[in-house]
Design a protein around this motif. Structure first.
Motif, PDB file in Angstrom:
ATOM      1  N   GLY A 376       1.056  -1.238   0.110  1.00  0.00           N
ATOM      2  CA  GLY A 376       0.175   0.300   0.292  1.00  0.00           C
ATOM      3  C   GLY A 376       0.948   1.163   0.108  1.00  0.00           C
ATOM      4  N   VAL A 377      -0.174   2.005   0.235  1.00  0.00           N
ATOM      5  CA  VAL A 377       0.911   3.478   0.236  1.00  0.00           C
ATOM      6  C   VAL A 377      -0.066   4.369   1.184  1.00  0.00           C
ATOM      7  CG1 VAL A 377      -0.821   4.048  -1.316  1.00  0.00           C
ATOM      8  CG2 VAL A 377       1.599   5.870  -1.116  1.00  0.00           C
ATOM      9  N   GLU A 378       1.241   5.449   2.252  1.00  0.00           N
ATOM     10  CA  GLU A 378       0.385   5.978   2.950  1.00  0.00           C
ATOM     11  C   GLU A 378       0.757   7.738   2.290  1.00  0.00           C
ATOM     12  OE1 GLU A 378       1.462   6.925   7.918  1.00  0.00           O
ATOM     13  OE2 GLU A 378       2.083   5.567   7.492  1.00  0.00           O
ATOM     14  N   LEU A 379       0.159   8.468   2.670  1.00  0.00           N
ATOM     15  CA  LEU A 379      -0.089   9.519   2.355  1.00  0.00           C
ATOM     16  C   LEU A 379       0.286  10.966   3.540  1.00  0.00           C
ATOM     17  CD1 LEU A 379      -1.614   9.905  -0.998  1.00  0.00           C
ATOM     18  CD2 LEU A 379       0.758   9.575  -0.277  1.00  0.00           C
ATOM     19  N   PHE A 380       1.076  11.682   3.924  1.00  0.00           N
ATOM     20  CA  PHE A 380       0.177  12.331   5.330  1.00  0.00           C
ATOM     21  C   PHE A 380       0.557  14.157   5.263  1.00  0.00           C
ATOM     22  CE2 PHE A 380       4.539  11.959   6.095  1.00  0.00           C
ATOM     23  CZ  PHE A 380       5.548  13.575   6.466  1.00  0.00           C
ATOM     24  N   PHE A 381      -0.474  14.433   4.864  1.00  0.00           N
ATOM     25  CA  PHE A 381       0.232  16.033   5.505  1.00  0.00           C
ATOM     26  C   PHE A 381       0.012  17.319   6.873  1.00  0.00           C
ATOM     27  CE2 PHE A 381      -2.425  20.538   4.488  1.00  0.00           C
ATOM     28  CZ  PHE A 381      -1.611  20.879   4.953  1.00  0.00           C
ATOM     29  N   GLN A 382       1.295  18.102   7.248  1.00  0.00           N
ATOM     30  CA  GLN A 382       0.918  19.002   8.369  1.00  0.00           C
ATOM     31  C   GLN A 382       1.269  20.253   8.078  1.00  0.00           C
ATOM     32  OE1 GLN A 382       3.205  17.139  11.810  1.00  0.00           O
ATOM     33  NE2 GLN A 382       3.531  19.203  13.064  1.00  0.00           N
ATOM     34  N   HIS A 383       0.177  20.855   8.733  1.00  0.00           N
ATOM     35  CA  HIS A 383       0.517  23.175   8.674  1.00  0.00           C
ATOM     36  C   HIS A 383      -0.159  23.728   9.909  1.00  0.00           C
ATOM     37  CE1 HIS A 383       1.309  26.302   6.102  1.00  0.00           C
ATOM     38  NE2 HIS A 383      -0.154  27.068   6.862  1.00  0.00           N
ATOM     39  N   SER A 384       1.225  24.214   9.723  1.00  0.00           N
ATOM     40  CA  SER A 384       1.335  24.821  11.209  1.00  0.00           C
ATOM     41  C   SER A 384       0.966  26.226  10.850  1.00  0.00           C
ATOM     42  CB  SER A 384       2.346  24.373  12.165  1.00  0.00           C
ATOM     43  OG  SER A 384       1.909  23.307  12.379  1.00  0.00           O
ATOM     44  N   PHE A 385      -0.361  26.937  11.169  1.00  0.00           N
ATOM     45  CA  PHE A 385       0.025  28.498  11.014  1.00  0.00           C
ATOM     46  C   PHE A 385       0.647  29.600  12.099  1.00  0.00           C
ATOM     47  CE2 PHE A 385      -3.522  26.353   8.874  1.00  0.00           C
ATOM     48  CZ  PHE A 385      -3.789  26.384   7.616  1.00  0.00           C
ATOM     49  N   GLU A 386       1.107  30.613  11.660  1.00  0.00           N
ATOM     50  CA  GLU A 386       0.948  31.784  12.940  1.00  0.00           C
ATOM     51  C   GLU A 386       0.609  32.027  14.490  1.00  0.00           C
ATOM     52  OE1 GLU A 386       3.172  34.873  11.867  1.00  0.00           O
ATOM     53  OE2 GLU A 386       4.878  33.533  10.118  1.00  0.00           O
ATOM     54  N   SER A 387      -0.587  31.986  13.382  1.00  0.00           N
ATOM     55  CA  SER A 387      -1.711  32.025  14.836  1.00  0.00           C
ATOM     56  C   SER A 387      -1.221  30.489  15.768  1.00  0.00           C
ATOM     57  CB  SER A 387      -2.994  32.334  14.117  1.00  0.00           C
ATOM     58  OG  SER A 387      -3.221  30.650  13.545  1.00  0.00           O
ATOM     59  N   GLY A 388      -0.929  29.558  15.622  1.00  0.00           N
ATOM     60  CA  GLY A 388      -1.183  29.296  16.518  1.00  0.00           C
ATOM     61  C   GLY A 388      -2.074  27.395  16.181  1.00  0.00           C
ATOM     62  N   PHE A 389      -2.951  28.083  14.875  1.00  0.00           N
ATOM     63  CA  PHE A 389      -3.599  26.812  14.255  1.00  0.00           C
ATOM     64  C   PHE A 389      -3.515  25.392  13.882  1.00  0.00           C
ATOM     65  CE2 PHE A 389      -6.849  30.125  15.608  1.00  0.00           C
ATOM     66  CZ  PHE A 389      -8.425  29.224  15.888  1.00  0.00           C
ATOM     67  N   GLY A 390      -3.734  24.793  13.447  1.00  0.00           N
ATOM     68  CA  GLY A 390      -2.731  23.565  13.092  1.00  0.00           C
ATOM     69  C   GLY A 390      -3.484  22.609  12.089  1.00  0.00           C
ATOM     70  N   LEU A 391      -3.400  21.795  11.280  1.00  0.00           N
ATOM     71  CA  LEU A 391      -3.934  20.974  10.490  1.00  0.00           C
ATOM     72  C   LEU A 391      -2.743  19.562  10.037  1.00  0.00           C
ATOM     73  CD1 LEU A 391      -6.754  19.281   9.079  1.00  0.00           C
ATOM     74  CD2 LEU A 391      -5.631  20.495   6.699  1.00  0.00           C
ATOM     75  N   LEU A 392      -3.606  18.488  10.450  1.00  0.00           N
ATOM     76  CA  LEU A 392      -2.925  16.901  10.017  1.00  0.00           C
ATOM     77  C   LEU A 392      -3.613  16.321   9.226  1.00  0.00           C
ATOM     78  CD1 LEU A 392      -1.645  16.274  13.720  1.00  0.00           C
ATOM     79  CD2 LEU A 392       0.284  17.531  12.119  1.00  0.00           C
ATOM     80  N   ALA A 393      -3.589  15.783   8.616  1.00  0.00           N
ATOM     81  CA  ALA A 393      -3.947  15.010   7.795  1.00  0.00           C
ATOM     82  C   ALA A 393      -3.596  13.557   7.880  1.00  0.00           C
ATOM     83  CB  ALA A 393      -4.944  14.811   6.476  1.00  0.00           C
ATOM     84  N   ASN A 394      -4.102  12.323   7.384  1.00  0.00           N
ATOM     85  CA  ASN A 394      -3.555  11.337   6.894  1.00  0.00           C
ATOM     86  C   ASN A 394      -4.165   9.777   5.983  1.00  0.00           C
ATOM     87  OD1 ASN A 394      -2.632   7.609   8.129  1.00  0.00           O
ATOM     88  ND2 ASN A 394      -0.832   9.099   8.237  1.00  0.00           N
ATOM     89  N   TYR A 395      -3.538   9.445   5.232  1.00  0.00           N
ATOM     90  CA  TYR A 395      -4.732   8.476   4.420  1.00  0.00           C
ATOM     91  C   TYR A 395      -4.230   7.225   4.060  1.00  0.00           C
ATOM     92  CZ  TYR A 395      -6.897   6.222   0.716  1.00  0.00           C
ATOM     93  OH  TYR A 395      -6.553   5.148  -0.609  1.00  0.00           O
ATOM     94  N   THR A 396      -4.418   6.240   4.558  1.00  0.00           N
ATOM     95  CA  THR A 396      -3.741   5.101   4.069  1.00  0.00           C
ATOM     96  C   THR A 396      -4.603   4.172   2.614  1.00  0.00           C
ATOM     97  OG1 THR A 396      -2.647   5.188   6.133  1.00  0.00           O
ATOM     98  CG2 THR A 396      -2.199   2.845   5.104  1.00  0.00           C
TER      99      THR A 396
END
Length: 519
Positions: A376-396
């Motif tokens: 299989g394959v695993e994809l991940f994404f992470q982004h942090s904003f200067e405001s303190g908010f952030g987003l994490l995503a992962n798909y397998t």
């Protein structure tokens, strides 16, 4: 060493059968159970007239381990090898379990005593040797409306009333029970060697570990509701050794991009629950007399012959760190699995004192020796904003082969248990020096969980939303809170095909509060 157990465990059951119950109707249209009962089970105590079974016992458990370990590290100043590790470890591990049954005696000779069940024709349902069933039903209503599972409300069992009845009418004798007694001993020794290296933008390590396990188990079979359990112990010994090599590489393409490669053989030991028990089964559902019964008994047959599961696995991934606290990546993976354990349900014949003749038992067990491949394959994404908010995503994405296993002489293409073809996780968060909060949604596609009568059983796709928060009151004290399954999701199962419903499981919306203090 860890020592634990229970001073007393009581199990009892009263069925809403006979009495004021004249009819039961049910169906599973749209994959959800629906019931039509001739009386209100949430208020009518006269409905609970079928005293089913009772047992009480205590348990003692002991887990101890002695070990000796030695490690050596050598550092180099060369142009390639940076360090070398070598070590050895020897462990002696022992687990013991003892079960003590509470036997209840009413001083009436030749009636078999009282354990909630009686031998022969006086099997559980002789009214002379148990209280009126409705006196053991409380006024507390078990509310099953949450989760919209289709389950009906009913009155709870009054264990305090049962305990009072026993103490008022019987004397208790504590008797050691072989069926709950077991001993597991492991002698494990391992040696390893590992070299770390770095050459220009390439770094990594390679090594090997050898593990040898000498195992011995002693268990006793348990025939539920029968005093003359088999007193012959089940003894098993094994001596297994495995070589476990590994290689890890990381190539810094530039300041922002890293390529990683890993290859290894991994070993997963058989769980202690599969080693420390033997066979246990009970009587059929309905017993009219020793010569007349309907339904099957249920039981568990632990396969102590299972070998450790092995996995030869290879990973290749790339990671791009495009900003501070932010990254994007992908990993390809392949696993060749051997000695795959798969849960199975088989129909077997066993003897029981309740009945004149063999009874059928639905025996849950595990079969091993299967082989399968997972790619299989695993994809991940992470982004942090200067405001303190952030987003994490992962798909397998996982594509698995099937493993051929044989149950009751039928060969089945079994799928790898618990492996979903698609799954993803999504989290959003906010954090600063004093406060943090995170909401996470996790979803898995349909996945196999065992075999029944030669066909795979499945858990349907399931998604769950959880929330976690923390607040730092001081540098030492912080408060935590979490909500698990915020949207009250229900897990469902099916057999062979989606319209063959097997179960609904609702664990509820759960709230947790906590505090941490650092000294």
């Amino acid at each position: 060493m860890a020592i634990g157990g229970t001073a007393k465990e009581t199990y009892a059951n009263i069925d809403a059968r006979k009495g004021s119950v004249n009819s039961w109707l049910w169906n599973i249209q749209d994959g959800k159970p629906q019931y039509d009962v001739s009386t209100d089970l949430a208020s009518d105590k006269q409905a609970y007239q079928y005293y089913d079974w009772f047992d009480s016992y205590s348990s003692e458990n002991e887990d101890s381990e002695d070990y000796i370990q030695s490690d050596l590290k050598i550092e180099f100043d060369g142009d390639f090898f940076t360090s070398f590790y070598v070590g050895a470890k020897y462990r002696q591990h022992e687990i013991k379990g003892i079960r003590n049954d509470f036997r209840w005696d009413d001083d009436i000779p030749d009636n078999g005593g009282y354990r909630g069940y009686l031998p022969g024709t006086e099997w559980f349902h002789n009214p002379d040797f148990h209280p009126d069933a409705e006196t053991l039903v409380s006024d507390t209503v078990i509310d099953n409306s949450a989760g919209n599972t289709g389950a009906f409300d009913f009155l709870a069992f009054d264990f305090a009333a049962l305990d009072q009845y026993l103490k008022s009418n019987f004397s208790a004798t504590v008797v050691p029970t072989l069926s709950g007694t077991y001993t597991l001993e492991e002698n494990i020794w391992s040696v390893y060697a590992q070299s770390n290296f770095q050459w220009q933008a390439l770094r990594g390590n390679f090594g090997v570990r050898y593990v040898n396990t000498e195992l011995s188990t002693l268990t006793y079979d348990d025939v539920v509701g029968q005093d003359d359990d088999d007193t012959e112990p089940n003894e098993r010994t094994s001596d297994d050794g495995e070589w476990l090599p590994s290689l890890n590489l990381a190539w810094d393409v530039n300041d922002d991009v890293v390529v990683r490669f890993a290859a290894a053989r991994a070993m997963s030991r058989v769980s202690y629950s599969d080693l420390s028990q033997a066979e246990s089964y009970g009587p059929p559902v309905n017993i009219n007399s020793p010569d007349s019964w309907t339904g099957r008994g249920t039981g568990t047959s632990v396969n102590t012959g299972l070998d450790p599961m092995l996995s030869d696995q290879v990973d290749l991934g790339i990671e791009w760190y495009y900003a501070g606290g932010s990254a994007l990546g992908a990993t390809l993976f392949n696993k060749d699995i051997s000695n795959l354990p798969i849960s199975s349900l088989e129909i077997v014949e066993r003897e029981h004192d309740c009945c004149n003749g063999p009874i059928e038992v639905e025996m849950n067990t595990k079969v091993g020796g299967g082989e399968a491949e997972s790619t299989g394959v695993e994809l991940f994404f992470q982004h942090s904003f200067e405001s303190g908010f952030g987003l994490l995503a992962n798909y397998t994405f996982t594509d698995t082969s099937t493993s051929e296993v044989s149950t009751e002489g039928i060969k089945t293409a079994a799928e790898i248990p618990g492996t979903a073809k698609h799954q993803y996780n999504l989290s959003v968060y906010f954090e600063n020096d004093d406060f943090s909060v995170r909401a996470s949604y996790n979803w898995k596609d349909d996945r196999a969980n065992g075999i029944h009568k030669g066909y795979n059983m499945y858990t349907k796709d399931y998604g769950q939303l959880d929330i976690n928060a923390a607040y730092n009151l001081t540098e030492q004290l912080s408060l935590t809170a979490s909500v698990v399954n915020l949207t009250e999701e229900v897990e469902e199962g099916y057999w062979k095909q989606e319209n063959r419903f097997t179960y609904n499981e609702y664990t509820g919306r759960r709230f947790y509060l906590g505090a941490n203090y650092n000294f």
